[in-house]
Design an enzyme around this catalytic site. Sequence first.
Site, PDB file in Angstrom:
ATOM      1  N   ASP A  12      15.922 123.544 114.528  1.00  9.76           N
ATOM      2  CA  ASP A  12      15.863 124.315 116.058  1.00  9.76           C
ATOM      3  C   ASP A  12      16.930 125.305 115.968  1.00  9.76           C
ATOM      4  OD1 ASP A  12      15.563 122.051 118.946  1.00  9.76           O
ATOM      5  OD2 ASP A  12      16.159 124.524 118.554  1.00  9.76           O
ATOM      6  N   ASP A 105      11.305 128.636 118.470  1.00  7.69           N
ATOM      7  CA  ASP A 105      12.616 127.986 118.569  1.00  7.69           C
ATOM      8  C   ASP A 105      12.755 126.795 117.753  1.00  7.69           C
ATOM      9  OD1 ASP A 105      12.720 126.189 120.410  1.00  7.69           O
ATOM     10  OD2 ASP A 105      14.737 126.988 121.371  1.00  7.69           O
ATOM     11  N   GLU A 106      11.282 126.101 117.274  1.00  7.11           N
ATOM     12  CA  GLU A 106      11.788 124.731 116.631  1.00  7.11           C
ATOM     13  C   GLU A 106      10.603 124.550 115.264  1.00  7.11           C
ATOM     14  OE1 GLU A 106      11.500 120.755 118.498  1.00  7.11           O
ATOM     15  OE2 GLU A 106      10.848 121.827 120.327  1.00  7.11           O
TER      16      GLU A 106
END
Lengths: 395, 371
Positions: A12, A105-106
């Site tokens: 993350d 973003d993960e």
Amino acid sequence: MSTALPYIAHFDLDSFFVSVEILNNPSLKGKPVLVGGYERGVVAACSYEARKYGIHSAMPMKKAMQLCPHAIITNSSRADYSRYSRWVTDIIASKVPLFEKASIDEFYIDLTGMDKFFGVSRYARELREIITKETGLPISAGLSSAKFISKMATNEAKPNGFLEIPHGREKDFLWPLGIEKINGVGQQTEQTLKNFGIYTIEDLARTPLELLQRYVGKWGESLWEKAQGIGRSQIETEWEQKSISHENTFDRDYTDLQFLNQELVRLTEKTAYALREDEKLAGCITVKIRYSDFETTSRQETIDYTALDDQLIAKVKDLFRKSYQAGRPVRLLGVRLSQFIPFTVQMSLFDNNVEKLNLYKAVDDIKNQFGSKLVAKASALRRKEHPGDKEEGKR
Amino acid sequence: MKFIVSSSSLLKQLQHIAGVINANTVLPILEDFLFEVEKNKLTVVATDLETVMRIQLDIEAKESGKVCIPARILIDSLKNIPDQPLTFNIDKNFGIEITSDNGKYKVMGENPDNFPKEPAADDTTSFTITASALITAINKTLFATSNDDLRPAMTGVFFELDKNGLQFVATDAHRLVRYKRKDVSGPRSDNFIVPRKPLNLLKAAIPANEDELTLSYNNNHLFVKHGTTQMSCRLIDARFPDYKVVIPADNPYRLTVGKSDFQSALRRVSIFSNKSTNQVALSISGSELQLAAQDVDFSFEGNERMKCQYNGEDLVIAFNAKFLIEMLSAADSDEVNMELSTPTKAGLIKPVEQDENEDLLMLVMPLMLNQ
């Protein structure tokens, strides 16, 4: 069946939007920075310095400014977010065989079986370093036997850290944590469970399953399993994508039908473009409406398989007309396509859809060559883009 | 009010009209049958506001009156009551008591004054057609209608009348069926679109015999009368697409195949096709027809060859096999002709032999093959 121990890593990017802003404007470093719309809207991301003031993402911007009046609000690098995200994705794709991009973003990465060749733990650490070194973005990671545990480990490791939960030690990690740390436990579930005296994950694990199901309904079972350290969900790779969607949270609430219809056209156009790029036809459309009070409705319908803008737009408008409660202010609109099949064209007797398809493909080519914002349907051309809008595309 | 009726004949009649009633209705009263008793006759009406069906049967009754009775519970109970005369007693508050040899059942009815009024048959034009001709026409066209509410005109069957005959046309934009009857004569040149639901109901309610049916229509409604069974429905208020221009006049190549062999081959091969597109490619060369399907997602493949007569250039053309199978079912002849031109133009399907009073023509658009 493989008997290898499962290893799932969760990566993350730390306060991703803020990190990108700082890369573009290093003077922001070490300062409380908020990313989001000015007027109203919510905090999309905030720096760790801002978090010290009690600010968290999804907090209304107004409230955040009360907590920390000298915070810097920015979103000037909006255009770069997805570029950086793709960069990170490319690095991961080049290093691991199986991963899932869970959001901008993960990432979940399946490292099962890799222990035969490398130390899984060392491999994950090195991947984290490579990403930070190449892109300049800080990233945190968790490693364990299940998706949800790794995600929780990442959250504990943040910022810029790494946490591994070895096999067999899942309970040692999970049990002391509060129930609100489980992904998906919202305020309401949290409150319900606390009313029954369940505060920690250990409390949860020691509650009989039947009782838990009575408290929180169907969800009780998966919640209970999680508390035991059992996670069932699998890595969903990108090439098994099930839907394409675009949604936009406006800078303010709108009731203006003309504006809302324009937005629908624009969102549908973007989604249809992505559909054609993937060489697919869609068989199902969903239109999502979020009203100003956050009540959210979505309505979906099965359609004849198509990738043509005009057919999709007609259906989207129809769905919107059927579900929109006239006069209520709308804060978000979304369009989602699903039920994909490989591209085939059933020709029509009355519309020349081959000709239409060639037209859309020509437009797509222009977008591919000169940028996706260059050409749009006249009805979707709207006011200058508002900095307060928060748009999200998902595949 | 009180009347006595045979349980089995009541059930039989009610089942003909129960299909009108929708499962989820807006108005609770639409879940009811309207019972009207007058001079030893019972008339029962069911409606969904678009379609109204009415039947009549003989009963024993001393008084006349009306009541609305919940349909679901009445039918469920009749199905389970052995054949016998039943006594219905209706009180002032529309409470209904049914007495059988087995016992007594009570159900609350509703005020019949609240039951929706039927459309008035004003300014109608009428013609007659035999029950079997109408039902054949429904069977040959209904399957080709569209489900797309955005194109309401295509969700029904287009009735096109003139002095020389009656045409039934249905299309979903991918295929089209035109069925012509020359033994029926319309009062004048006229047309209207009948929705799918009432046509389905008619098919089930009327025996396909040589009885003459009377069809009357005005601007908004169609009325059908067969003995004691009556139906009226709202017509679709939309313009039917100009279908005549899309029927190719001169497809040069003719393929003749045995209908049932072709249909069976399509059924087998399409099992291996992509489940959503049902794409089957036909390669015609000389007197051989090849059928090929595949589903790349699962690595399925189906291939067959069969004999045919063909007078054109070699051709590869793909269709949705489901469309072809349905269309072949509508053709009542041992052999069918497919008239083709290019892989991107409509193909025509016609039975090789037809009754002199009938003319069936079907067309289907191909699937574009991936280049």
